[in-house]
Write a protein that holds these residues in place. Structure first.
Motif, PDB file in Angstrom:
ATOM      1  N   TYR A 145      40.169  26.212  39.191  1.00  0.00           N
ATOM      2  CA  TYR A 145      38.649  27.055  39.480  1.00  0.00           C
ATOM      3  C   TYR A 145      39.213  28.407  40.328  1.00  0.00           C
ATOM      4  O   TYR A 145      38.805  29.447  40.010  1.00  0.00           O
ATOM      5  CB  TYR A 145      37.914  26.087  40.046  1.00  0.00           C
ATOM      6  CG  TYR A 145      36.453  26.792  40.107  1.00  0.00           C
ATOM      7  CD1 TYR A 145      35.619  27.090  39.037  1.00  0.00           C
ATOM      8  CD2 TYR A 145      36.269  27.476  41.208  1.00  0.00           C
ATOM      9  CE1 TYR A 145      34.310  27.643  39.152  1.00  0.00           C
ATOM     10  CE2 TYR A 145      34.846  28.266  41.290  1.00  0.00           C
ATOM     11  CZ  TYR A 145      34.124  28.338  40.039  1.00  0.00           C
ATOM     12  OH  TYR A 145      32.921  28.958  40.179  1.00  0.00           O
ATOM     13  N   GLU A 146      39.865  28.098  41.501  1.00  0.00           N
ATOM     14  CA  GLU A 146      40.075  29.161  42.477  1.00  0.00           C
ATOM     15  C   GLU A 146      40.802  30.337  41.706  1.00  0.00           C
ATOM     16  O   GLU A 146      40.521  31.368  41.734  1.00  0.00           O
ATOM     17  CB  GLU A 146      40.929  28.705  43.602  1.00  0.00           C
ATOM     18  CG  GLU A 146      40.701  29.880  44.734  1.00  0.00           C
ATOM     19  CD  GLU A 146      39.499  29.502  45.479  1.00  0.00           C
ATOM     20  OE1 GLU A 146      39.395  30.540  46.393  1.00  0.00           O
ATOM     21  OE2 GLU A 146      38.615  28.913  45.188  1.00  0.00           O
ATOM     22  N   GLN A 147      42.033  29.981  40.902  1.00  0.00           N
ATOM     23  CA  GLN A 147      42.591  30.844  40.059  1.00  0.00           C
ATOM     24  C   GLN A 147      41.779  31.517  39.005  1.00  0.00           C
ATOM     25  O   GLN A 147      41.865  32.901  38.934  1.00  0.00           O
ATOM     26  CB  GLN A 147      43.907  30.452  39.523  1.00  0.00           C
ATOM     27  CG  GLN A 147      44.720  29.554  40.319  1.00  0.00           C
ATOM     28  CD  GLN A 147      44.644  28.328  40.876  1.00  0.00           C
ATOM     29  OE1 GLN A 147      43.518  27.783  41.162  1.00  0.00           O
ATOM     30  NE2 GLN A 147      45.539  27.124  40.080  1.00  0.00           N
ATOM     31  N   THR A 148      40.968  30.889  38.554  1.00  0.00           N
ATOM     32  CA  THR A 148      40.183  31.483  37.231  1.00  0.00           C
ATOM     33  C   THR A 148      39.118  32.458  37.831  1.00  0.00           C
ATOM     34  O   THR A 148      39.132  33.478  37.464  1.00  0.00           O
ATOM     35  CB  THR A 148      39.531  30.440  36.624  1.00  0.00           C
ATOM     36  OG1 THR A 148      40.608  29.393  35.985  1.00  0.00           O
ATOM     37  CG2 THR A 148      38.693  30.796  35.338  1.00  0.00           C
ATOM     38  N   LEU A 149      38.445  32.154  39.042  1.00  0.00           N
ATOM     39  CA  LEU A 149      37.593  32.819  39.769  1.00  0.00           C
ATOM     40  C   LEU A 149      38.271  34.032  40.283  1.00  0.00           C
ATOM     41  O   LEU A 149      37.823  35.307  39.997  1.00  0.00           O
ATOM     42  CB  LEU A 149      36.873  32.258  40.898  1.00  0.00           C
ATOM     43  CG  LEU A 149      35.934  32.896  41.622  1.00  0.00           C
ATOM     44  CD1 LEU A 149      34.757  33.251  40.751  1.00  0.00           C
ATOM     45  CD2 LEU A 149      35.370  31.950  42.922  1.00  0.00           C
ATOM     46  N   LYS A 150      39.337  34.015  40.773  1.00  0.00           N
ATOM     47  CA  LYS A 150      40.044  35.463  41.216  1.00  0.00           C
ATOM     48  C   LYS A 150      40.310  36.273  40.177  1.00  0.00           C
ATOM     49  O   LYS A 150      40.292  37.384  40.265  1.00  0.00           O
ATOM     50  CB  LYS A 150      41.485  35.031  41.751  1.00  0.00           C
ATOM     51  CG  LYS A 150      41.312  34.314  43.217  1.00  0.00           C
ATOM     52  CD  LYS A 150      42.480  33.705  43.774  1.00  0.00           C
ATOM     53  CE  LYS A 150      42.357  33.149  45.249  1.00  0.00           C
ATOM     54  NZ  LYS A 150      43.683  32.935  45.665  1.00  0.00           N
ATOM     55  N   SER A 151      40.808  35.722  39.026  1.00  0.00           N
ATOM     56  CA  SER A 151      41.102  36.648  37.894  1.00  0.00           C
ATOM     57  C   SER A 151      39.490  37.194  37.236  1.00  0.00           C
ATOM     58  O   SER A 151      39.464  38.485  36.823  1.00  0.00           O
ATOM     59  CB  SER A 151      41.790  35.680  36.757  1.00  0.00           C
ATOM     60  OG  SER A 151      41.737  36.474  35.436  1.00  0.00           O
ATOM     61  N   GLU A 152      38.557  36.460  37.130  1.00  0.00           N
ATOM     62  CA  GLU A 152      37.358  36.924  36.463  1.00  0.00           C
ATOM     63  C   GLU A 152      36.408  37.818  37.267  1.00  0.00           C
ATOM     64  O   GLU A 152      35.753  38.531  36.866  1.00  0.00           O
ATOM     65  CB  GLU A 152      36.367  35.532  36.002  1.00  0.00           C
ATOM     66  CG  GLU A 152      36.923  34.872  35.102  1.00  0.00           C
ATOM     67  CD  GLU A 152      36.812  35.315  33.749  1.00  0.00           C
ATOM     68  OE1 GLU A 152      35.987  35.733  33.120  1.00  0.00           O
ATOM     69  OE2 GLU A 152      38.173  35.585  33.164  1.00  0.00           O
ATOM     70  N   ILE A 153      36.747  37.411  38.683  1.00  0.00           N
ATOM     71  CA  ILE A 153      35.781  38.207  39.654  1.00  0.00           C
ATOM     72  C   ILE A 153      35.948  39.597  39.533  1.00  0.00           C
ATOM     73  O   ILE A 153      35.021  40.644  39.900  1.00  0.00           O
ATOM     74  CB  ILE A 153      35.793  37.746  40.834  1.00  0.00           C
ATOM     75  CG1 ILE A 153      34.418  37.940  41.799  1.00  0.00           C
ATOM     76  CG2 ILE A 153      37.056  38.248  41.758  1.00  0.00           C
ATOM     77  CD1 ILE A 153      33.387  37.081  41.405  1.00  0.00           C
ATOM     78  N   SER A 154      37.257  40.188  39.387  1.00  0.00           N
ATOM     79  CA  SER A 154      37.674  41.435  39.114  1.00  0.00           C
ATOM     80  C   SER A 154      37.105  42.148  38.045  1.00  0.00           C
ATOM     81  O   SER A 154      37.396  43.661  37.904  1.00  0.00           O
ATOM     82  CB  SER A 154      39.092  41.513  39.639  1.00  0.00           C
ATOM     83  OG  SER A 154      39.629  41.045  38.493  1.00  0.00           O
ATOM     84  N   LYS A 155      36.861  41.710  37.048  1.00  0.00           N
ATOM     85  CA  LYS A 155      36.560  42.304  35.716  1.00  0.00           C
ATOM     86  C   LYS A 155      34.749  42.794  35.622  1.00  0.00           C
ATOM     87  O   LYS A 155      34.115  42.423  36.394  1.00  0.00           O
ATOM     88  CB  LYS A 155      36.460  41.080  34.822  1.00  0.00           C
ATOM     89  CG  LYS A 155      37.778  40.630  34.409  1.00  0.00           C
ATOM     90  CD  LYS A 155      37.875  39.535  33.175  1.00  0.00           C
ATOM     91  CE  LYS A 155      39.351  38.901  33.144  1.00  0.00           C
ATOM     92  NZ  LYS A 155      39.221  37.777  32.215  1.00  0.00           N
ATOM     93  N   SER A 156      34.748  43.894  34.871  1.00  0.00           N
ATOM     94  CA  SER A 156      33.410  44.481  34.566  1.00  0.00           C
ATOM     95  C   SER A 156      32.277  43.368  34.294  1.00  0.00           C
ATOM     96  O   SER A 156      31.137  43.529  34.931  1.00  0.00           O
ATOM     97  CB  SER A 156      33.289  45.573  33.792  1.00  0.00           C
ATOM     98  OG  SER A 156      33.786  45.098  32.617  1.00  0.00           O
ATOM     99  N   ASP A 157      32.703  42.604  33.657  1.00  0.00           N
ATOM    100  CA  ASP A 157      31.721  41.356  33.153  1.00  0.00           C
ATOM    101  C   ASP A 157      32.241  40.038  33.968  1.00  0.00           C
ATOM    102  O   ASP A 157      32.747  39.088  33.318  1.00  0.00           O
ATOM    103  CB  ASP A 157      31.820  41.181  31.624  1.00  0.00           C
ATOM    104  CG  ASP A 157      30.743  40.073  31.140  1.00  0.00           C
ATOM    105  OD1 ASP A 157      29.883  39.822  31.961  1.00  0.00           O
ATOM    106  OD2 ASP A 157      31.006  39.605  30.165  1.00  0.00           O
ATOM    107  N   ALA A 158      31.871  40.195  35.369  1.00  0.00           N
ATOM    108  CA  ALA A 158      32.231  39.104  36.158  1.00  0.00           C
ATOM    109  C   ALA A 158      31.336  38.090  36.120  1.00  0.00           C
ATOM    110  O   ALA A 158      30.152  38.284  36.081  1.00  0.00           O
ATOM    111  CB  ALA A 158      32.485  39.591  37.504  1.00  0.00           C
ATOM    112  N   PRO A 159      31.827  36.818  36.751  1.00  0.00           N
ATOM    113  CA  PRO A 159      30.784  35.700  37.080  1.00  0.00           C
ATOM    114  C   PRO A 159      29.826  36.027  38.162  1.00  0.00           C
ATOM    115  O   PRO A 159      30.338  37.039  39.153  1.00  0.00           O
ATOM    116  CB  PRO A 159      31.431  34.533  37.503  1.00  0.00           C
ATOM    117  CG  PRO A 159      32.789  34.741  36.914  1.00  0.00           C
ATOM    118  CD  PRO A 159      33.026  36.385  36.898  1.00  0.00           C
ATOM    119  N   THR A 160      28.766  35.840  38.317  1.00  0.00           N
ATOM    120  CA  THR A 160      27.747  36.191  39.343  1.00  0.00           C
ATOM    121  C   THR A 160      27.068  34.955  39.841  1.00  0.00           C
ATOM    122  O   THR A 160      26.512  35.216  40.800  1.00  0.00           O
ATOM    123  CB  THR A 160      26.365  37.108  38.633  1.00  0.00           C
ATOM    124  OG1 THR A 160      25.646  36.316  37.755  1.00  0.00           O
ATOM    125  CG2 THR A 160      26.778  38.289  38.277  1.00  0.00           C
TER     126      THR A 160
END
Length: 442
Positions: free
Chosen positions: A74-89
């Motif tokens: 989870y932590e690794q996935t979040l680090k990867s996704e949070i920097s994207k323009s379509d990030a988890p909110t």
């Protein structure tokens, strides 16, 4: 942490809840209503969350995307996704330690309906500024699980140290009863009062995290703080009281504890070989699913973990959460609103509430949930009963402030060495205090 590994696949994945992440950026064509991107951290609940998301989209016209991180990533996935323009909110923060890493991405939730609806405001994850940055999606609890049928048999014996569990409301009485039951284990048809203390590597989280919560909770309470850089461990001997009792009045010799697993311990309880076991409400599935289980659903109850602290007659169970829902502060305003609306619907509406209880199996920490609004499992009902008891105080989960996983593993190893007779109790206390101070920067 090790507990999370254990929780996987259990109903109590209540914490998993916090993974309710969501929201997509307005820059890629989202409607004025915004959208939700939910980063789920519990693979075993992906199906339920996707069904809930589909229902919400159909009813509200707001897209809810569910993405599930693989177990343990989870932590690794979040680090990867949070920097994207379509990030988890909507994402999960793992307590105060996690907040230090993710606060810049966490929106202030203080004014949200769901934050205001918390039964216990102290459950909110707050920053040093006092603002709320995370809200528990569920609560869990743990204590000493006991088999009422075995105790009823004991209470009927001549010379029993108590006549009912109502009398067992402090450590002195618990020890008197446990010692007497251990002496009469053959007559009771058990191998020991307490299931084996699982101290095998990776299996010791019930002690180095859950049991260790109590002395730290009481130290914090005395000092009126929520964290400390250095511990006095004034309640270390209270920990020793109950830990020694677990080891002594057990199904196995103390020297065998370092080879035992949680599965071993739960199987002993399920098969009627032990009268008690320390664990959380997630344990019901592990008990009922054991082949040959003899513990009836209406006979499984909870007792607080008594350690000899003054006034513990009013002590309840250890209740809390280690995972908190956070909304991405860097998402568009529309998407933040959509995410908050989604959480409000899921927890506070009648429709969403049914999903929380029946589909997700969560014990929700909000005021619109009564003592009967809990999953249909006996341990969850016991947690609800205790938390609704105004005469009992809750022992909060302060282990979320423990410095690191390594600190807990070192403590677990020290406890295993103590159980084996290879280290003194003073050695354990020194390792505990020194490890804490070294990592907390005292």
């Amino acid at each position: 942490m090790k507990m999370k590994k254990f929780l996987a696949g259990t109903i109590v994945a209540a914490f998993a809840l916090t993974g309710l992440a969501a929201c997509s950026g307005g820059s890629n064509g989202a409607s004025d209503k915004g959208s939700v991107y939910f980063l789920n951290w519990k693979p075993e609940q992906e199906k339920q969350f996707k069904e809930i998301a589909a229902e919400y989209t159909k009813a509200k016209g707001v897209q809810v995307k569910v993405v599930t991180a693989a177990s343990g990533t989870y932590e690794q996935t979040l680090k990867s996704e949070i920097s994207k323009s379509d990030a988890p909110t909507l994402f999960q923060i793992n307590g105060p330690v996690g907040l230090k890493s993710w606060q810049k991405y966490a929106a202030d939730l203080s004014g949200t309906d769901f934050a205001k609806a918390l039964k216990d405001p102290n459950l909110a994850l707050k920053g040093e500024d006092g603002k709320i940055y995370g809200v528990p999606a569920a609560v869990e609890g743990y204590g000493i699980i006991y088999n009422q049928a075995i105790f009823d048999k004991y209470f009927a014996m001549p010379g029993a140290k108590a006549k009912s569990m109502a009398e067992v409301n402090n450590f002195a009485k618990l020890k008197a009863v446990a010692d007497d039951m251990q002496a009469k284990k053959a007559e009771l048809g058990i191998d020991g009062v307490f299931a084996s203390t699982s101290l095998a590597t990776g299996e010791d989280w019930r002690w180095q995290t859950h049991l260790a919560d109590l002395p730290v909770f009481y130290e914090y309470r005395d000092a009126k703080v929520t964290d400390e850089k250095q511990l006095t461990l004034k309640y270390a001997n209270n920990f020793k009281n109950i830990f020694d009792l677990y080891l002594k009045d057990s199904t196995v010799a103390p020297t065998l504890a370092p080879s035992k697993t949680v599965t071993d311990s739960m199987a002993e309880f399920a098969l009627g070989k032990a009268a008690m076991v320390q664990n959380g409400n997630w344990a019901w599935s592990q008990i009922k699913d054991v082949q040959g289980n003899v513990v009836k659903e209406d006979q499984i109850k909870y007792l607080p973990i008594y350690t000899g602290v003054n006034g513990e007659e009013k002590q309840g169970l250890n209740v809390g959460t280690e995972a908190f829902m956070a909304v991405n502060a860097k998402a568009s305003e529309a998407n933040q609103k959509a995410t908050i609306d989604f959480i409000n619907w899921l927890y506070l509406s009648d429709e969403g509430k049914k999903h929380v209880i029946n589909d997700l199996g969560f014990i929700a920490p909000f005021t619109n949930y009564s003592a009967t609004d809990v999953p249909n499992d006996p341990l969850a009902k016991e947690i609800a009963k205790y938390t609704a008891d105004k005469d009992k105080y809750v022992v909060s989960w302060v282990f979320t402030t423990f410095p690191s996983q390594k600190f807990k593993e070192d403590l677990g190893q020290a406890l295993a060495q103590y159980a084996s007779g290879k280290q003194s109790w003073d050695d354990v206390v020194k390792i505990w205090k020194d490890g804490w101070a070294a990592e907390k920067g005292a």
